[in-house]
Design a protein around this motif. Sequence first.
Motif, PDB file in Angstrom:
ATOM      1  N   ARG A 340     -19.973 -30.563 -15.135  1.00  0.00           N
ATOM      2  CA  ARG A 340     -21.570 -30.141 -14.729  1.00  0.00           C
ATOM      3  C   ARG A 340     -21.179 -29.043 -13.725  1.00  0.00           C
ATOM      4  O   ARG A 340     -20.317 -28.910 -12.656  1.00  0.00           O
ATOM      5  CB  ARG A 340     -22.099 -31.297 -13.940  1.00  0.00           C
ATOM      6  N   VAL A 341     -21.995 -28.059 -14.162  1.00  0.00           N
ATOM      7  CA  VAL A 341     -21.929 -26.556 -13.108  1.00  0.00           C
ATOM      8  C   VAL A 341     -23.232 -26.661 -12.792  1.00  0.00           C
ATOM      9  O   VAL A 341     -24.327 -26.539 -13.211  1.00  0.00           O
ATOM     10  CB  VAL A 341     -21.443 -25.379 -14.017  1.00  0.00           C
ATOM     11  N   ARG A 342     -23.438 -26.061 -11.327  1.00  0.00           N
ATOM     12  CA  ARG A 342     -24.586 -25.995 -10.782  1.00  0.00           C
ATOM     13  C   ARG A 342     -24.528 -24.726  -9.830  1.00  0.00           C
ATOM     14  O   ARG A 342     -23.567 -24.448  -9.353  1.00  0.00           O
ATOM     15  CB  ARG A 342     -24.910 -27.043  -9.775  1.00  0.00           C
ATOM     16  N   VAL A 343     -25.392 -23.844 -10.265  1.00  0.00           N
ATOM     17  CA  VAL A 343     -25.641 -22.423  -9.543  1.00  0.00           C
ATOM     18  C   VAL A 343     -26.838 -22.459  -8.739  1.00  0.00           C
ATOM     19  O   VAL A 343     -27.861 -22.754  -9.149  1.00  0.00           O
ATOM     20  CB  VAL A 343     -25.406 -21.301 -10.533  1.00  0.00           C
ATOM     21  N   GLY A 344     -26.781 -22.003  -7.628  1.00  0.00           N
ATOM     22  CA  GLY A 344     -27.882 -22.117  -6.429  1.00  0.00           C
ATOM     23  C   GLY A 344     -28.087 -20.596  -5.953  1.00  0.00           C
ATOM     24  O   GLY A 344     -27.099 -20.254  -5.308  1.00  0.00           O
ATOM     25  N   TYR A 345     -29.381 -19.991  -6.062  1.00  0.00           N
ATOM     26  CA  TYR A 345     -29.489 -18.768  -5.749  1.00  0.00           C
ATOM     27  C   TYR A 345     -30.307 -18.724  -4.334  1.00  0.00           C
ATOM     28  O   TYR A 345     -31.273 -19.487  -4.210  1.00  0.00           O
ATOM     29  CB  TYR A 345     -30.218 -18.066  -6.666  1.00  0.00           C
ATOM     30  N   ARG A 346     -29.653 -18.339  -3.236  1.00  0.00           N
ATOM     31  CA  ARG A 346     -30.355 -18.262  -1.947  1.00  0.00           C
ATOM     32  C   ARG A 346     -30.584 -16.645  -1.547  1.00  0.00           C
ATOM     33  O   ARG A 346     -30.080 -15.896  -2.052  1.00  0.00           O
ATOM     34  CB  ARG A 346     -29.396 -19.022  -0.776  1.00  0.00           C
ATOM     35  N   PRO A 347     -31.451 -16.582  -0.593  1.00  0.00           N
ATOM     36  CA  PRO A 347     -31.624 -15.147  -0.118  1.00  0.00           C
ATOM     37  C   PRO A 347     -30.442 -14.414   0.202  1.00  0.00           C
ATOM     38  O   PRO A 347     -30.274 -13.320   0.111  1.00  0.00           O
ATOM     39  CB  PRO A 347     -32.548 -15.307   1.073  1.00  0.00           C
ATOM     40  N   ASP A 348     -29.395 -15.297   0.997  1.00  0.00           N
ATOM     41  CA  ASP A 348     -28.415 -14.411   1.247  1.00  0.00           C
ATOM     42  C   ASP A 348     -27.175 -15.129   0.951  1.00  0.00           C
ATOM     43  O   ASP A 348     -26.028 -14.767   1.345  1.00  0.00           O
ATOM     44  CB  ASP A 348     -28.376 -14.698   2.926  1.00  0.00           C
ATOM     45  N   ARG A 349     -27.117 -15.899  -0.060  1.00  0.00           N
ATOM     46  CA  ARG A 349     -25.674 -16.305  -0.775  1.00  0.00           C
ATOM     47  C   ARG A 349     -25.958 -16.948  -2.151  1.00  0.00           C
ATOM     48  O   ARG A 349     -27.050 -17.081  -2.527  1.00  0.00           O
ATOM     49  CB  ARG A 349     -25.178 -17.491   0.318  1.00  0.00           C
ATOM     50  N   ILE A 350     -24.762 -17.230  -2.609  1.00  0.00           N
ATOM     51  CA  ILE A 350     -24.635 -17.927  -3.911  1.00  0.00           C
ATOM     52  C   ILE A 350     -23.793 -19.164  -3.690  1.00  0.00           C
ATOM     53  O   ILE A 350     -22.945 -19.166  -3.216  1.00  0.00           O
ATOM     54  CB  ILE A 350     -24.030 -17.062  -5.034  1.00  0.00           C
ATOM     55  N   ARG A 351     -24.454 -20.202  -4.187  1.00  0.00           N
ATOM     56  CA  ARG A 351     -23.779 -21.676  -3.906  1.00  0.00           C
ATOM     57  C   ARG A 351     -23.341 -22.118  -5.425  1.00  0.00           C
ATOM     58  O   ARG A 351     -24.132 -22.042  -6.394  1.00  0.00           O
ATOM     59  CB  ARG A 351     -24.916 -22.791  -3.401  1.00  0.00           C
ATOM     60  N   LEU A 352     -22.145 -22.423  -5.612  1.00  0.00           N
ATOM     61  CA  LEU A 352     -21.692 -23.035  -6.601  1.00  0.00           C
ATOM     62  C   LEU A 352     -20.998 -24.456  -6.611  1.00  0.00           C
ATOM     63  O   LEU A 352     -20.437 -24.661  -5.607  1.00  0.00           O
ATOM     64  CB  LEU A 352     -20.374 -22.100  -7.280  1.00  0.00           C
ATOM     65  N   GLY A 353     -21.120 -25.008  -7.806  1.00  0.00           N
ATOM     66  CA  GLY A 353     -20.550 -26.730  -7.644  1.00  0.00           C
ATOM     67  C   GLY A 353     -20.149 -26.964  -8.976  1.00  0.00           C
ATOM     68  O   GLY A 353     -20.958 -26.758 -10.021  1.00  0.00           O
ATOM     69  N   ILE A 354     -19.128 -27.275  -9.215  1.00  0.00           N
ATOM     70  CA  ILE A 354     -18.305 -27.778 -10.471  1.00  0.00           C
ATOM     71  C   ILE A 354     -17.890 -29.070 -10.269  1.00  0.00           C
ATOM     72  O   ILE A 354     -16.845 -29.252  -9.528  1.00  0.00           O
ATOM     73  CB  ILE A 354     -17.440 -26.715 -10.947  1.00  0.00           C
ATOM     74  N   ASP A 355     -18.285 -30.137 -11.096  1.00  0.00           N
ATOM     75  CA  ASP A 355     -17.736 -31.348 -11.206  1.00  0.00           C
ATOM     76  C   ASP A 355     -17.478 -31.895 -12.335  1.00  0.00           C
ATOM     77  O   ASP A 355     -18.111 -31.573 -13.686  1.00  0.00           O
ATOM     78  CB  ASP A 355     -19.150 -32.386 -10.536  1.00  0.00           C
ATOM     79  N   ASP A 356     -16.675 -32.817 -12.164  1.00  0.00           N
ATOM     80  CA  ASP A 356     -15.921 -33.660 -13.533  1.00  0.00           C
ATOM     81  C   ASP A 356     -15.639 -35.040 -13.011  1.00  0.00           C
ATOM     82  O   ASP A 356     -15.454 -35.287 -11.881  1.00  0.00           O
ATOM     83  CB  ASP A 356     -14.654 -32.929 -14.004  1.00  0.00           C
ATOM     84  N   GLU A 357     -15.750 -36.075 -14.084  1.00  0.00           N
ATOM     85  CA  GLU A 357     -15.736 -37.536 -13.737  1.00  0.00           C
ATOM     86  C   GLU A 357     -14.271 -38.091 -13.723  1.00  0.00           C
ATOM     87  O   GLU A 357     -14.072 -39.168 -13.484  1.00  0.00           O
ATOM     88  CB  GLU A 357     -16.551 -38.207 -14.486  1.00  0.00           C
ATOM     89  N   GLY A 358     -13.394 -36.989 -14.056  1.00  0.00           N
ATOM     90  CA  GLY A 358     -11.875 -37.435 -14.154  1.00  0.00           C
ATOM     91  C   GLY A 358     -11.767 -38.460 -15.183  1.00  0.00           C
ATOM     92  O   GLY A 358     -12.454 -38.889 -16.161  1.00  0.00           O
ATOM     93  N   PRO A 359     -10.605 -39.267 -15.233  1.00  0.00           N
ATOM     94  CA  PRO A 359      -9.581 -39.412 -14.148  1.00  0.00           C
ATOM     95  C   PRO A 359      -8.381 -38.151 -14.532  1.00  0.00           C
ATOM     96  O   PRO A 359      -8.589 -37.599 -15.574  1.00  0.00           O
ATOM     97  CB  PRO A 359      -8.975 -40.715 -14.317  1.00  0.00           C
ATOM     98  N   ALA A 360      -7.633 -37.811 -13.503  1.00  0.00           N
ATOM     99  CA  ALA A 360      -6.744 -36.949 -13.825  1.00  0.00           C
ATOM    100  C   ALA A 360      -5.561 -37.316 -14.777  1.00  0.00           C
ATOM    101  O   ALA A 360      -5.293 -38.490 -14.856  1.00  0.00           O
ATOM    102  CB  ALA A 360      -5.847 -36.646 -12.484  1.00  0.00           C
TER     103      ALA A 360
END
Length: 419
Positions: A340-360
Amino acid sequence: MDERRAPGIGGLPRVRVGPPRWLTGAPGGPAARLPWVSTVLLGAVVLAGSAVAARVRPEGRLPLDPVARLLLLLAVAVLLLRHRYPVAAAYGSAVAATAYLAAGYPYGPVFLAVAVGCFGAVVAGHRRAAWAAVGLVWLGHVLVAHWLYRWLPPAGDRAAGWGQELGITAWVLALAAAAEFVRVRREQGADRRAERQAAERRRADEERLRMARELHDVLAHSISVINVQSNVGLALLDSDPEQARAALTAIKAASKEALGEVRQVLDTLRTPGDAPTAPAPGLDRLPELVEQAASTGLTVTVETDGVRRSVPPGADLAAFRIVQEALTNVVRHSGSRTARVRVGYRPDRIRLGIDDEGPATGTDAGGSGNGLAGMRERAAGLGGTIEAGPRTGGGFRVRAELPLPTGTSGPAAHQEEDP
């Protein structure tokens, strides 16, 4: 004479005669490197000025004779070595000038030779030796003019006035000030050149690091896709030719894209300063990443928080590469087939989040092991932060925040939840 020996006929040494090395400006260099022109001009001035002084103001001094001219020439001739041997030149000129004055010859521009020798020594960094040479001349003159004149020629000479010593002292101080001024200016110029060279080296190192990071991200992602698809193709080549064909098609597309991006990076090396022929990738190419990940069997869900707006190219490229590297690590090291990839746009920054459920998987999937370090360098280069590590309950998580310059903000939903 400088003799250089080399094998000759019958193995006998062959002697080649050339100018002595002590006479050249550098070992093996041409004699023209010596300051011939300035030294010859100085010698002419000293000889002519001394002749005029002998005629105009004899003051009981001895007339110029061959010994006097020899001492004057010696005081000037040693200055030929002032670039390579500044200390020897300064002392040689000072000793010859002191001997000239002690012999009772008329005052004149012989002090100019001493000034040039000591000036060269100071500029070359030999300050103590230069001032010792000047002190030798000054002390010698004081002794001769106020004490030793009774036993030295000319006969019947009288002590010199102390006003003359004040003039000579002023001359010494002026010489010291001029030499120190030139020395300081040269040192400042050398410091500025060293700073410019250090800045150029830093820029070159930063550019090499940027190129290496860019090539790593491009090649790591594309080669991971190619590796997965080649394994699929080999496994299904006999049992499912159509699926194998699809894997080969994905390999072709991934390799073509990688070649294009590598060519774009290398073009900046061939023509530094030119604008790239194609725009750098950004978050608008996330659908392509999703499609490439799908070709490897990884299902990627993209969620956007806020309204996308104009983002500086540097931040846009860094965000894209961070997502790309995170997905590449999922393909390489995770047993999960979803991310899952989440991209958050803010007035002063960009937030990114990348998750996977594993396992390694725990297997060696190749690569240089610099992916996480590269992501952190990209974020740090923009003043941002990045966190990467295992999730609670399994899997892996990457969180990044990239600041945006003031003035890039636009209309956006200002939700504050973490992506």
